[in-house]
Motif scaffolding. Structure first.
Motif, PDB file in Angstrom:
ATOM      1  N   LEU A   1       0.853  -1.179   0.000  1.00  0.00           N
ATOM      2  CA  LEU A   1       0.000   0.000   0.000  1.00  0.00           C
ATOM      3  C   LEU A   1       0.891   1.233   0.000  1.00  0.00           C
ATOM      4  CD1 LEU A   1      -2.818  -0.927   2.543  1.00  0.00           C
ATOM      5  CD2 LEU A   1      -2.813  -1.180   0.050  1.00  0.00           C
ATOM      6  N   VAL A   2       0.579   2.176  -0.875  1.00  0.00           N
ATOM      7  CA  VAL A   2       1.354   3.409  -1.014  1.00  0.00           C
ATOM      8  C   VAL A   2       0.415   4.577  -0.772  1.00  0.00           C
ATOM      9  CG1 VAL A   2       2.724   4.824  -2.592  1.00  0.00           C
ATOM     10  CG2 VAL A   2       2.938   2.326  -2.647  1.00  0.00           C
ATOM     11  N   HIS A   3       0.877   5.545   0.008  1.00  0.00           N
ATOM     12  CA  HIS A   3       0.031   6.696   0.334  1.00  0.00           C
ATOM     13  C   HIS A   3       0.086   7.716  -0.793  1.00  0.00           C
ATOM     14  CE1 HIS A   3      -2.411   8.983   3.073  1.00  0.00           C
ATOM     15  NE2 HIS A   3      -1.635  10.046   2.917  1.00  0.00           N
TER      16      HIS A   3
ATOM     17  N   ALA B   1      -0.710   9.609 -11.561  1.00  0.00           N
ATOM     18  CA  ALA B   1      -1.915  10.341 -11.186  1.00  0.00           C
ATOM     19  C   ALA B   1      -2.963   9.395 -10.623  1.00  0.00           C
ATOM     20  CB  ALA B   1      -2.480  11.079 -12.398  1.00  0.00           C
ATOM     21  N   THR B   2      -3.440   9.700  -9.409  1.00  0.00           N
ATOM     22  CA  THR B   2      -4.466   8.902  -8.749  1.00  0.00           C
ATOM     23  C   THR B   2      -5.804   9.635  -8.777  1.00  0.00           C
ATOM     24  OG1 THR B   2      -3.991   9.838  -6.554  1.00  0.00           O
ATOM     25  CG2 THR B   2      -2.747   7.885  -7.216  1.00  0.00           C
ATOM     26  N   GLY B   3      -6.878   8.881  -8.770  1.00  0.00           N
ATOM     27  CA  GLY B   3      -8.203   9.490  -8.715  1.00  0.00           C
ATOM     28  C   GLY B   3      -8.491  10.095  -7.354  1.00  0.00           C
ATOM     29  N   ILE B   4      -8.143   9.365  -6.279  1.00  0.00           N
ATOM     30  CA  ILE B   4      -8.346   9.917  -4.948  1.00  0.00           C
ATOM     31  C   ILE B   4      -7.352  11.042  -4.695  1.00  0.00           C
ATOM     32  CG2 ILE B   4      -9.312   7.803  -3.967  1.00  0.00           C
ATOM     33  CD1 ILE B   4      -6.555   7.277  -2.672  1.00  0.00           C
ATOM     34  N   HIS B   5      -7.768  12.012  -3.900  1.00  0.00           N
ATOM     35  CA  HIS B   5      -6.865  13.100  -3.531  1.00  0.00           C
ATOM     36  C   HIS B   5      -5.837  12.615  -2.511  1.00  0.00           C
ATOM     37  CE1 HIS B   5      -5.527  16.517  -1.076  1.00  0.00           C
ATOM     38  NE2 HIS B   5      -5.669  17.247  -2.176  1.00  0.00           N
ATOM     39  N   THR B   6      -6.316  11.930  -1.464  1.00  0.00           N
ATOM     40  CA  THR B   6      -5.446  11.475  -0.381  1.00  0.00           C
ATOM     41  C   THR B   6      -5.924  10.109   0.098  1.00  0.00           C
ATOM     42  OG1 THR B   6      -5.140  13.767   0.342  1.00  0.00           O
ATOM     43  CG2 THR B   6      -4.495  12.028   1.891  1.00  0.00           C
ATOM     44  N   GLY B   7      -4.999   9.189   0.254  1.00  0.00           N
ATOM     45  CA  GLY B   7      -5.338   7.870   0.764  1.00  0.00           C
ATOM     46  C   GLY B   7      -4.401   6.817   0.213  1.00  0.00           C
ATOM     47  N   ASP B   8      -4.599   5.587   0.628  1.00  0.00           N
ATOM     48  CA  ASP B   8      -3.736   4.491   0.201  1.00  0.00           C
ATOM     49  C   ASP B   8      -4.226   3.873  -1.103  1.00  0.00           C
ATOM     50  OD1 ASP B   8      -2.093   4.787   2.390  1.00  0.00           O
ATOM     51  OD2 ASP B   8      -3.093   3.226   3.573  1.00  0.00           O
ATOM     52  N   VAL B   9      -3.273   3.520  -1.959  1.00  0.00           N
ATOM     53  CA  VAL B   9      -3.550   2.771  -3.181  1.00  0.00           C
ATOM     54  C   VAL B   9      -2.670   1.521  -3.163  1.00  0.00           C
ATOM     55  CG1 VAL B   9      -4.209   4.816  -4.490  1.00  0.00           C
ATOM     56  CG2 VAL B   9      -1.825   4.058  -4.538  1.00  0.00           C
ATOM     57  N   ARG B  10      -3.104   0.482  -3.862  1.00  0.00           N
ATOM     58  CA  ARG B  10      -2.334  -0.764  -3.919  1.00  0.00           C
ATOM     59  C   ARG B  10      -1.414  -0.722  -5.135  1.00  0.00           C
ATOM     60  NH1 ARG B  10      -6.103  -3.673  -3.090  1.00  0.00           N
ATOM     61  NH2 ARG B  10      -5.689  -4.257  -0.922  1.00  0.00           N
ATOM     62  N   VAL B  11      -0.115  -0.919  -4.914  1.00  0.00           N
ATOM     63  CA  VAL B  11       0.870  -0.852  -5.996  1.00  0.00           C
ATOM     64  C   VAL B  11       1.659  -2.155  -6.061  1.00  0.00           C
ATOM     65  CG1 VAL B  11       2.889   0.360  -6.910  1.00  0.00           C
ATOM     66  CG2 VAL B  11       1.088   1.658  -5.737  1.00  0.00           C
ATOM     67  N   THR B  12       1.728  -2.732  -7.235  1.00  0.00           N
ATOM     68  CA  THR B  12       2.564  -3.904  -7.497  1.00  0.00           C
ATOM     69  C   THR B  12       3.651  -3.499  -8.483  1.00  0.00           C
ATOM     70  OG1 THR B  12       0.733  -5.439  -7.133  1.00  0.00           O
ATOM     71  CG2 THR B  12       2.605  -6.265  -8.415  1.00  0.00           C
TER      72      THR B  12
ATOM     73  N   LEU C   1      15.365   2.788  -8.501  1.00  0.00           N
ATOM     74  CA  LEU C   1      14.135   3.483  -8.898  1.00  0.00           C
ATOM     75  C   LEU C   1      13.055   3.049  -7.917  1.00  0.00           C
ATOM     76  CD1 LEU C   1      14.076   3.153 -12.795  1.00  0.00           C
ATOM     77  CD2 LEU C   1      14.242   5.269 -11.482  1.00  0.00           C
ATOM     78  N   LEU C   2      12.603   3.980  -7.094  1.00  0.00           N
ATOM     79  CA  LEU C   2      11.780   3.624  -5.948  1.00  0.00           C
ATOM     80  C   LEU C   2      10.403   4.274  -6.011  1.00  0.00           C
ATOM     81  CD1 LEU C   2      14.543   4.121  -3.242  1.00  0.00           C
ATOM     82  CD2 LEU C   2      13.908   1.990  -4.411  1.00  0.00           C
ATOM     83  N   VAL C   3       9.378   3.491  -5.695  1.00  0.00           N
ATOM     84  CA  VAL C   3       8.024   4.029  -5.557  1.00  0.00           C
ATOM     85  C   VAL C   3       7.970   4.774  -4.227  1.00  0.00           C
ATOM     86  CG1 VAL C   3       5.583   3.460  -5.331  1.00  0.00           C
ATOM     87  CG2 VAL C   3       7.019   2.188  -6.950  1.00  0.00           C
ATOM     88  N   THR C   4       7.537   6.045  -4.289  1.00  0.00           N
ATOM     89  CA  THR C   4       7.656   6.933  -3.137  1.00  0.00           C
ATOM     90  C   THR C   4       6.406   7.781  -2.970  1.00  0.00           C
ATOM     91  OG1 THR C   4      10.026   7.104  -3.641  1.00  0.00           O
ATOM     92  CG2 THR C   4       9.134   8.702  -2.085  1.00  0.00           C
ATOM     93  N   PRO C   5       5.819   7.836  -1.777  1.00  0.00           N
ATOM     94  CA  PRO C   5       4.758   8.816  -1.548  1.00  0.00           C
ATOM     95  C   PRO C   5       5.294  10.235  -1.765  1.00  0.00           C
ATOM     96  CG  PRO C   5       4.804   7.189   0.213  1.00  0.00           C
ATOM     97  CD  PRO C   5       6.052   6.980  -0.612  1.00  0.00           C
ATOM     98  N   PHE C   6       4.404  11.171  -2.061  1.00  0.00           N
ATOM     99  CA  PHE C   6       4.802  12.540  -2.365  1.00  0.00           C
ATOM    100  C   PHE C   6       5.574  13.176  -1.216  1.00  0.00           C
ATOM    101  CE2 PHE C   6       3.338  17.129  -2.947  1.00  0.00           C
ATOM    102  CZ  PHE C   6       4.318  17.420  -3.882  1.00  0.00           C
TER     103      PHE C   6
ATOM    104  N   ASP D   1     -12.420   4.480   3.140  1.00  0.00           N
ATOM    105  CA  ASP D   1     -12.430   3.412   4.135  1.00  0.00           C
ATOM    106  C   ASP D   1     -11.811   2.119   3.617  1.00  0.00           C
ATOM    107  OD1 ASP D   1     -13.685   5.065   5.970  1.00  0.00           O
ATOM    108  OD2 ASP D   1     -15.687   4.511   5.259  1.00  0.00           O
ATOM    109  N   GLU D   2     -11.689   2.000   2.306  1.00  0.00           N
ATOM    110  CA  GLU D   2     -11.094   0.814   1.711  1.00  0.00           C
ATOM    111  C   GLU D   2     -10.211   1.241   0.545  1.00  0.00           C
ATOM    112  OE1 GLU D   2     -13.842  -1.701  -0.387  1.00  0.00           O
ATOM    113  OE2 GLU D   2     -15.213  -0.041  -0.714  1.00  0.00           O
ATOM    114  N   VAL D   3      -9.313   0.358   0.163  1.00  0.00           N
ATOM    115  CA  VAL D   3      -8.455   0.649  -0.989  1.00  0.00           C
ATOM    116  C   VAL D   3      -9.265   0.421  -2.259  1.00  0.00           C
ATOM    117  CG1 VAL D   3      -6.357   0.000  -2.208  1.00  0.00           C
ATOM    118  CG2 VAL D   3      -6.394   0.012   0.304  1.00  0.00           C
ATOM    119  N   VAL D   4      -9.415   1.473  -3.068  1.00  0.00           N
ATOM    120  CA  VAL D   4     -10.252   1.383  -4.264  1.00  0.00           C
ATOM    121  C   VAL D   4      -9.442   1.457  -5.563  1.00  0.00           C
ATOM    122  CG1 VAL D   4     -12.274   2.317  -3.089  1.00  0.00           C
ATOM    123  CG2 VAL D   4     -10.713   3.884  -4.278  1.00  0.00           C
ATOM    124  N   GLU D   5      -8.172   1.816  -5.480  1.00  0.00           N
ATOM    125  CA  GLU D   5      -7.345   1.944  -6.682  1.00  0.00           C
ATOM    126  C   GLU D   5      -6.161   0.993  -6.625  1.00  0.00           C
ATOM    127  OE1 GLU D   5      -6.298   5.938  -7.825  1.00  0.00           O
ATOM    128  OE2 GLU D   5      -8.107   6.754  -6.894  1.00  0.00           O
ATOM    129  N   SER D   6      -5.840   0.394  -7.786  1.00  0.00           N
ATOM    130  CA  SER D   6      -4.695  -0.507  -7.893  1.00  0.00           C
ATOM    131  C   SER D   6      -3.825  -0.094  -9.072  1.00  0.00           C
ATOM    132  CB  SER D   6      -5.163  -1.952  -8.091  1.00  0.00           C
ATOM    133  OG  SER D   6      -5.886  -2.400  -6.967  1.00  0.00           O
TER     134      SER D   6
END
Length: 200
Positions: free
Chosen positions: A11-13, A50-61, A90-95, A132-137
Motif C-alpha cells: 500500500l502506497v500513500h 496520477a491517482t483518482g483519490i486526492h489522499t489515501g492508500d492505493v495498492r501498488v505492485t 528506482l523507488l516508488v515513493t509517496p509525495f 475506508d477501503e483501498v479502491v485503486e490498484s
C-alpha cells in the motif's frame, strides 16, 4: 522466457492526486505534463502517477523485468514513460514520505529504463480525501530500454479522460463543484517549491 526479476506489492500513500517514482541520487526524467497520457508525468525530476483519490492508500505492485514484457490484461489505463536511474535505485515513493516497501524498478542497476504503468479503480472515489477501503490498484512494469516518448496504450477510465482534457501545466482534476479546486493547486505548488528549496 522473460520472468520478472523482482516483484512486490504494498500500500502506497497518495497525496494531491499522486505518488512518485524517484532515484535518491538525482532526477529520473525531464518534465512531462500529465495531460499527455492522463496517468504518468514527470515534474522536478520525479515521475508522478496520477491517482483518482486526492489522499489515501492505493495498492501498488511492481515487476522489474530484464526485457520488455507484454502489457498485463484487465487494466483500465496503461501508459509508458522512459526514465534514467543514476544510482540504480528506482523507488516508488509517496509525495511527502520515505519510499514504499517495494523492490527497486531498476533491475540492471544504473541506466535507462522504460516504465509501463497500469491503473484501475480511479473512477471510484475521485477527489476523496478519506477512503475506508483501498479502491485503486496500480501495476508498474520496468525493463532496460533506450529513451522513447511517453505513450498511452489503453485509455478507458473517465478520470484519465478528464486529465488529458486539461490544458498543459493545469492538470489538477476537480470532479465536483464543491471540491478543493484552486486551493489544492496552490497547496501543491507551495509544497513543490518547498521541496526544491525555492523558499528560504
Amino acid at each position: 522466457m522473460n520472468e520478472p526479476a523482482r516483484t512486490g506489492t504494498a500500500l502506497v500513500h497518495a497525496e494531491y492526486h499522486l505518488f512518485q517514482i524517484t532515484d535518491p541520487q538525482g532526477p529520473v526524467a525531464d518534465d512531462l505534463d500529465t495531460s499527455r497520457t492522463g496517468l504518468v508525468s514527470a515534474d522536478g525530476g520525479a515521475i508522478e502517477v496520477a491517482t483518482g483519490i486526492h489522499t489515501g492508500d492505493v495498492r501498488v505492485t511492481v515487476e522489474s523485468h530484464t526485457r520488455r514484457p507484454a502489457p498485463a490484461r484487465g487494466w483500465e489505463e496503461i501508459a509508458e514513460i522512459s526514465c534514467h536511474s543514476l544510482s540504480g535505485e528506482l523507488l516508488v515513493t509517496p509525495f511527502m514520505d520515505d519510499p514504499a516497501d517495494l523492490p527497486s524498478l531498476a533491475s540492471q542497476g544504473p541506466g535507462s529504463y522504460r516504465l509501463r504503468v497500469h491503473a484501475r479503480g480511479r473512477d471510484r472515489a475521485v477527489d476523496h480525501t478519506t477512503v475506508d477501503e483501498v479502491v485503486e490498484s496500480y501495476l508498474i512494469q520496468s525493463w532496460p530500454a533506450a529513451h522513447q516518448d511517453a505513450s498511452l496504450l489503453r485509455a478507458t477510465d473517465a478520470y484519465g479522460a478528464q486529465v488529458r482534457d486539461q490544458p498543459a501545466d493545469d492538470t489538477i482534476v476537480i470532479d465536483r463543484e464543491d471540491s478543493l479546486d484552486i486551493r489544492v493547486g496552490r497547496e501543491r505548488d507551495i509544497l513543490r517549491r518547498a521541496q526544491r528549496g525555492e523558499y528560504s
